[in-house]
Design a protein around this motif. Structure first.
Motif, PDB file in Angstrom:
ATOM      1  N   ILE A  13     -13.697 -14.830-108.316  1.00 26.84           N
ATOM      2  CA  ILE A  13     -14.164 -14.043-107.163  1.00 26.84           C
ATOM      3  C   ILE A  13     -13.831 -14.839-105.910  1.00 26.84           C
ATOM      4  CG2 ILE A  13     -16.096 -12.880-106.013  1.00 26.84           C
ATOM      5  CD1 ILE A  13     -17.676 -13.018-108.576  1.00 26.84           C
ATOM      6  N   GLY A  14     -12.987 -14.273-105.047  1.00 28.35           N
ATOM      7  CA  GLY A  14     -12.696 -14.925-103.780  1.00 28.35           C
ATOM      8  C   GLY A  14     -11.237 -15.296-103.635  1.00 28.35           C
ATOM      9  N   ALA A  18     -10.126 -22.046-102.094  1.00 30.68           N
ATOM     10  CA  ALA A  18     -10.707 -22.413-103.391  1.00 30.68           C
ATOM     11  C   ALA A  18     -10.309 -21.391-104.460  1.00 30.68           C
ATOM     12  CB  ALA A  18     -12.221 -22.516-103.279  1.00 30.68           C
ATOM     13  N   GLY A  19     -10.355 -20.115-104.111  1.00 34.49           N
ATOM     14  CA  GLY A  19     -10.046 -19.075-105.085  1.00 34.49           C
ATOM     15  C   GLY A  19      -8.609 -19.152-105.576  1.00 34.49           C
ATOM     16  N   ILE A  39     -10.396 -11.343-107.572  1.00 30.44           N
ATOM     17  CA  ILE A  39     -10.972 -10.181-106.888  1.00 30.44           C
ATOM     18  C   ILE A  39     -11.498 -10.668-105.544  1.00 30.44           C
ATOM     19  CG2 ILE A  39     -12.683  -8.329-106.994  1.00 30.44           C
ATOM     20  CD1 ILE A  39     -12.732  -8.660-110.036  1.00 30.44           C
ATOM     21  N   GLY A  45     -13.287 -11.140 -95.877  1.00 30.36           N
ATOM     22  CA  GLY A  45     -12.323 -12.121 -95.356  1.00 30.36           C
ATOM     23  C   GLY A  45     -12.695 -13.536 -95.756  1.00 30.36           C
ATOM     24  N   GLY A  50     -11.360 -25.139 -92.110  1.00 31.20           N
ATOM     25  CA  GLY A  50     -10.966 -25.964 -93.245  1.00 31.20           C
ATOM     26  C   GLY A  50      -9.462 -26.087 -93.255  1.00 31.20           C
ATOM     27  N   ALA A 190     -11.334  -5.763-103.746  1.00 33.46           N
ATOM     28  CA  ALA A 190     -12.570  -5.004-103.966  1.00 33.46           C
ATOM     29  C   ALA A 190     -13.746  -5.917-103.653  1.00 33.46           C
ATOM     30  CB  ALA A 190     -12.663  -4.540-105.417  1.00 33.46           C
ATOM     31  N   ALA A 223     -15.642 -18.327-106.407  1.00 31.14           N
ATOM     32  CA  ALA A 223     -15.092 -18.941-105.197  1.00 31.14           C
ATOM     33  C   ALA A 223     -15.377 -17.996-104.028  1.00 31.14           C
ATOM     34  CB  ALA A 223     -13.595 -19.188-105.359  1.00 31.14           C
ATOM     35  N   SER A 224     -16.624 -17.481-104.025  1.00 30.50           N
ATOM     36  CA  SER A 224     -16.977 -16.448-103.050  1.00 30.50           C
ATOM     37  C   SER A 224     -17.425 -17.023-101.709  1.00 30.50           C
ATOM     38  CB  SER A 224     -18.075 -15.541-103.621  1.00 30.50           C
ATOM     39  OG  SER A 224     -19.235 -16.295-103.918  1.00 30.50           O
ATOM     40  N   GLY A 339     -15.510 -24.728-104.246  1.00 29.70           N
ATOM     41  CA  GLY A 339     -15.383 -24.552-102.802  1.00 29.70           C
ATOM     42  C   GLY A 339     -16.747 -24.338-102.168  1.00 29.70           C
ATOM     43  N   PHE A 344     -21.501 -27.551 -99.511  1.00 28.56           N
ATOM     44  CA  PHE A 344     -20.784 -27.947 -98.295  1.00 28.56           C
ATOM     45  C   PHE A 344     -21.698 -28.894 -97.526  1.00 28.56           C
ATOM     46  CE2 PHE A 344     -19.602 -27.140 -93.747  1.00 28.56           C
ATOM     47  CZ  PHE A 344     -18.338 -27.701 -93.816  1.00 28.56           C
ATOM     48  N   THR A 351     -14.038 -33.306 -96.239  1.00 28.37           N
ATOM     49  CA  THR A 351     -14.255 -33.582 -97.666  1.00 28.37           C
ATOM     50  C   THR A 351     -14.189 -32.344 -98.549  1.00 28.37           C
ATOM     51  OG1 THR A 351     -16.634 -33.341 -97.344  1.00 28.37           O
ATOM     52  CG2 THR A 351     -15.724 -35.562 -97.197  1.00 28.37           C
ATOM     53  N   ILE A 353     -12.281 -29.509 -99.141  1.00 32.81           N
ATOM     54  CA  ILE A 353     -11.138 -29.124 -99.983  1.00 32.81           C
ATOM     55  C   ILE A 353     -10.810 -30.275-100.952  1.00 32.81           C
ATOM     56  CG2 ILE A 353      -8.669 -28.536 -99.943  1.00 32.81           C
ATOM     57  CD1 ILE A 353      -9.296 -27.016 -97.291  1.00 32.81           C
TER      58      ILE A 353
HETATM   59  C1  LIG Z   1     -17.299 -25.407 -89.944  1.00 29.76           C
HETATM   60  C2  LIG Z   1     -16.476 -25.755 -91.130  1.00 29.76           C
HETATM   61  C3  LIG Z   1     -15.425 -26.658 -91.006  1.00 29.76           C
HETATM   62  C4  LIG Z   1     -14.686 -27.038 -92.123  1.00 29.76           C
HETATM   63  N1  LIG Z   1     -13.696 -27.987 -92.013  1.00 29.76           N
HETATM   64  C5  LIG Z   1     -13.061 -28.420 -93.127  1.00 29.76           C
HETATM   65  C6  LIG Z   1     -12.030 -29.411 -93.088  1.00 29.76           C
HETATM   66  O1  LIG Z   1     -11.623 -29.893 -92.035  1.00 29.76           O
HETATM   67  N2  LIG Z   1     -11.473 -29.801 -94.241  1.00 29.76           N
HETATM   68  C7  LIG Z   1     -11.860 -29.277 -95.436  1.00 29.76           C
HETATM   69  O2  LIG Z   1     -11.385 -29.713 -96.480  1.00 29.76           O
HETATM   70  N3  LIG Z   1     -12.752 -28.285 -95.488  1.00 29.76           N
HETATM   71  C8  LIG Z   1     -13.372 -27.857 -94.387  1.00 29.76           C
HETATM   72  N4  LIG Z   1     -14.286 -26.863 -94.468  1.00 29.76           N
HETATM   73  C9  LIG Z   1     -14.505 -26.209 -95.752  1.00 29.76           C
HETATM   74  C10 LIG Z   1     -13.352 -25.247 -96.015  1.00 29.76           C
HETATM   75  O3  LIG Z   1     -13.376 -24.214 -95.049  1.00 29.76           O
HETATM   76  C11 LIG Z   1     -13.452 -24.665 -97.404  1.00 29.76           C
HETATM   77  O4  LIG Z   1     -13.633 -25.676 -98.356  1.00 29.76           O
HETATM   78  C12 LIG Z   1     -12.176 -23.951 -97.761  1.00 29.76           C
HETATM   79  O5  LIG Z   1     -11.752 -23.110 -96.739  1.00 29.76           O
HETATM   80  C13 LIG Z   1     -12.371 -23.149 -99.012  1.00 29.76           C
HETATM   81  O6  LIG Z   1     -13.197 -22.055 -98.728  1.00 29.76           O
HETATM   82  P1  LIG Z   1     -13.563 -21.079 -99.881  1.00 29.76           P
HETATM   83  O7  LIG Z   1     -12.318 -20.611-100.523  1.00 29.76           O
HETATM   84  O8  LIG Z   1     -14.582 -21.718-100.730  1.00 29.76           O
HETATM   85  O9  LIG Z   1     -14.301 -19.885 -99.101  1.00 29.76           O
HETATM   86  P2  LIG Z   1     -13.655 -18.720 -98.185  1.00 29.76           P
HETATM   87  O10 LIG Z   1     -12.417 -19.155 -97.532  1.00 29.76           O
HETATM   88  O11 LIG Z   1     -14.747 -18.234 -97.311  1.00 29.76           O
HETATM   89  O12 LIG Z   1     -13.297 -17.599 -99.236  1.00 29.76           O
HETATM   90  C14 LIG Z   1     -14.303 -16.818 -99.840  1.00 29.76           C
HETATM   91  C15 LIG Z   1     -13.656 -15.623-100.478  1.00 29.76           C
HETATM   92  O13 LIG Z   1     -14.642 -14.895-101.197  1.00 29.76           O
HETATM   93  C16 LIG Z   1     -14.511 -13.534-100.871  1.00 29.76           C
HETATM   94  N5  LIG Z   1     -15.778 -12.864-101.102  1.00 29.76           N
HETATM   95  C17 LIG Z   1     -16.997 -13.190-100.624  1.00 29.76           C
HETATM   96  N6  LIG Z   1     -17.921 -12.288-101.058  1.00 29.76           N
HETATM   97  C18 LIG Z   1     -17.244 -11.417-101.850  1.00 29.76           C
HETATM   98  C19 LIG Z   1     -17.625 -10.263-102.593  1.00 29.76           C
HETATM   99  N7  LIG Z   1     -18.882  -9.841-102.624  1.00 29.76           N
HETATM  100  N8  LIG Z   1     -16.672  -9.602-103.278  1.00 29.76           N
HETATM  101  C20 LIG Z   1     -15.376 -10.013-103.273  1.00 29.76           C
HETATM  102  N9  LIG Z   1     -14.967 -11.082-102.581  1.00 29.76           N
HETATM  103  C21 LIG Z   1     -15.884 -11.775-101.874  1.00 29.76           C
HETATM  104  C22 LIG Z   1     -14.056 -13.530 -99.430  1.00 29.76           C
HETATM  105  O14 LIG Z   1     -13.483 -12.291 -99.074  1.00 29.76           O
HETATM  106  C23 LIG Z   1     -13.040 -14.653 -99.474  1.00 29.76           C
HETATM  107  O15 LIG Z   1     -11.811 -14.176 -99.973  1.00 29.76           O
HETATM  108  C24 LIG Z   1     -14.993 -26.456 -93.362  1.00 29.76           C
HETATM  109  C25 LIG Z   1     -16.002 -25.502 -93.469  1.00 29.76           C
HETATM  110  C26 LIG Z   1     -16.758 -25.146 -92.368  1.00 29.76           C
HETATM  111  C27 LIG Z   1     -17.866 -24.140 -92.529  1.00 29.76           C
END
Ligand SMILES: Cc1cc2nc3c(=O)[nH]c(=O)nc-3n(C[C@H](O)[C@H](O)[C@H](O)COP(=O)(O)OP(=O)(O)OC[C@H]3O[C@@H](n4cnc5c(N)ncnc54)[C@H](O)[C@@H]3O)c2cc1C
Length: 511
Positions: A13-14, A18-19, A39, A45, A50, A190, A223-224, A339, A344, A351, A353
């Motif tokens: 998921i996501g 990370a996803g 998905i 979004g 990051g 979705a 990975a939501s 992720g 976080f 840290t 990623i």
């Molecule tokens: C302020 C801030 C600064 C950061 N700076 C850094 C940095 O410099 N270096 C670093 O390594 N990391 C940093 N990070 C962390 C970094 O942003 C994340 O580790 C990285 O982007 C991975 O995000 P993610 O994939 O976990 O989440 P996201 O990118 O948010 O992806 C989540 C996914 O889940 C989906 N999703 C959510 N709910 C649903 C649902 N119900 N159904 C279907 N899909 C859904 C979304 O659409 C999206 O596709 C930072 C984070 C923050 C908050």
């Protein structure tokens, strides 16, 4: 025991960083007949911040068969050689220290005796700024172009530096999606409404918005992002909060143009009245944000400070809220969170990623080593190692706030916060000697490699004075006189070579 041998479908998921890294990992891990499906909800979004990696990003790209040139081209990436901390001590214009992906001095700096590196201690004792004695630092000091930086890095060990990348997070997600889909990953747009579990708590399906049928699954990677649907939501695993030790809990991201002709080769971390500002230079723009403590400023104050510092034309994006910490278990049954969905802390030292990639590396290692059949106690070990990894991140970040700034309520309050017990112990050790491998090895257990090593700690501890010069002197005193003479000769040589640009032009690392 978890048996993943004859599974039919793994769902992620996501579709954030990370996803897609998870999907690429699963695609390699499982046979082609196993469907790997991502998905993601375009309406939700990705978090869109990051944009800075650590050195393990390079390993992760290699592991996933992604060429560096293509990665750079597709993600708007620029070299990242470390971090520059601006204003964390006196707040004056020239108040800077660096934590770089490198080793200071000549090659013999690796000499180890009695569990430590005497030449590094000698430099700390003499008050020499470590980063200035990395030959490649000259490129950072003159803000070299990407081409010049590439040429410098080609020198390999003689530059003393390794590189990771700054990248555009939207372009990265888009690029990883294209790579994953080209390798057979199924992409479904979705919104997941619910995770369906059986009586034993194993995930069996996800229910999608507007769909009558559920999507069955055998393995779920959550990975939501900050929605935290699986481990945090449905499975209700306990959160381990770090808010007693770290104050920052909000961020206002924004984009800005480059303040200088070439993208900076380091992530800038600029101290601000209620927190700090990151500036991550990409090829086309700078990704920036003010991360702050909601107990010390509100959004309006923060936006005003951004405008005062960068200019009135800056348009802040939505405010992101978070509580520093992570879930106590990130792998439960056939569900693993990665992720932001797993935890976080804050963006300091980028840290998130790095931690996520280390988690995926270990997941793959354990599943592959067991031929898809994983003993329950290995999952417990995995969760314990993951929690230790987070403890190491917490303690390392906490040390950054052991800085001399006291000019606002935030900087005064952060200095007064209690220390996590494990960091309090390390702090006490650092009053007697420099950080050693033995200090940080408990943050990387059960096959994890760890994110920060003793040298990383020293790069921050020395300029902040967390390791006093006398502590380095004390450990040198315990060495035999011949070793002390070797340290003295080395320091003399370093002084002759000089720092920064001087050093790199005269230094001979093969000596
Ligand atoms: C302020 C801030 C600064 C950061 N700076 C850094 C940095 O410099 N270096 C670093 O390594 N990391 C940093 N990070 C962390 C970094 O942003 C994340 O580790 C990285 O982007 C991975 O995000 P993610 O994939 O976990 O989440 P996201 O990118 O948010 O992806 C989540 C996914 O889940 C989906 N999703 C959510 N709910 C649903 C649902 N119900 N159904 C279907 N899909 C859904 C979304 O659409 C999206 O596709 C930072 C984070 C923050 C908050």
């Amino acid at each position: 025991m978890l048996n993943l041998r004859n599974i039919s479908r793994a769902v992620v998921i996501g579709g954030g960083t990370a996803g897609w890294f998870s999907a690429l990992t699963l695609r390699r891990l499982f046979a082609p007949q196993v469907e790997v499906r991502v998905i993601e909800s375009p309406a939700i979004g990705i978090v869109g911040v990051g944009e800075g990696g650590l050195l393990n990003l390079i390993d992760a790209l290699r592991r996933n068969g992604i060429g560096l040139n293509e990665f750079v081209r597709e993600t708007g990436a620029a070299f990242k050689l470390g971090f520059c901390y601006e204003g964390w001590r006196t707040g004056e214009d020239d108040d800077r220290y660096y934590h770089l992906f490198g080793r200071p001095g000549l090659q013999e700096i690796d000499w180890m005796e009695a569990g430590f590196h005497p030449l590094l201690s000698g430099m700390v004792h003499e008050g020499m700024e470590l980063h200035r004695y990395i030959p490649g630092f000259a490129s950072i000091a003159i803000n070299a172009s990407q081409q010049q930086a590439a040429a410098m890095l080609q020198l390999g060990a003689s530059s003393g530096l390794s590189a990771s990348f700054h990248f555009d997070s939207h372009k990265l997600a888009d690029y990883l999606r294209r790579v994953a889909v080209s390798r057979g990953v199924v992409h479904q747009q979705a919104r997941v409404e619910e995770l369906v579990c059986d009586a034993q708590g194993m995930a069996r399906a996800v229910r999608l918005e507007g769909a009558e049928e559920t999507v069955g699954l055998d393995l779920l990677v959550d990975a939501s992002g900050l929605a935290r649907l699986g481990i945090g939501g449905k499975l209700g695993v306990r959160w381990r909060s770090f808010s007693g030790y770290l104050l920052l809990d909000r961020a206002v991201p924004f984009h800005m143009p480059h303040p200088q002709p070439n993208p900076s080769l380091v992530t800038r971390a600029i101290a601000m009245p209620a927190g700090w500002m990151w500036q991550i230079p990409l090829v086309e723009r700078v990704g920036a944000g003010y991360v702050f403590s909601s107990a010390h400023a509100d959004e309006a104050q923060v936006v005003e400070e951004i405008h005062r510092r960068i200019g009135p034309g800056i348009e802040p994006m939505r405010t992101l809220r978070f509580e520093p910490g992570h879930f106590e278990q990130v792998w439960v049954g056939n569900v693993m969170a990665v992720g932001l969905a797993s935890g976080f802390v804050e963006p300091l030292e980028a840290t998130s990623i790095g931690q996520m990639l280390e988690q995926l590396r270990n997941f793959e290692r354990i599943v592959a080593a067991g031929d898809g059949v994983v003993a329950g106690h290995l999952i417990d070990d995995f969760n314990e190692a993951n929690a230790r990894c987070w403890s190491g991140i917490r303690d390392f970040l906490r040390m950054h706030y052991d800085c001399p700034r006291r000019d606002t309520a935030f900087w005064r309050d952060v200095a007064e916060l209690p220390l996590p017990p494990s960091y309090a112990e390390l702090w006490a050790c650092f009053q007697q000697r420099t950080p050693r491998m033995v200090d940080v090895q408990n943050y990387a257990i059960n096959g994890w490699q760890g994110i920060f090593h003793a040298l990383n700690w020293l790069f921050v501890a020395a300029p902040l004075g967390v390791v006093p010069r006398e502590a380095a002197a004390a450990e040198l005193q315990g060495l035999p006189s011949a070793s002390r003479a070797r340290v003295a000769a080395y320091i003399t040589r370093m002084r002759e070579l000089g720092a920064a640009g001087d050093f790199s032009s005269k230094g001979d690392r093969s000596a």
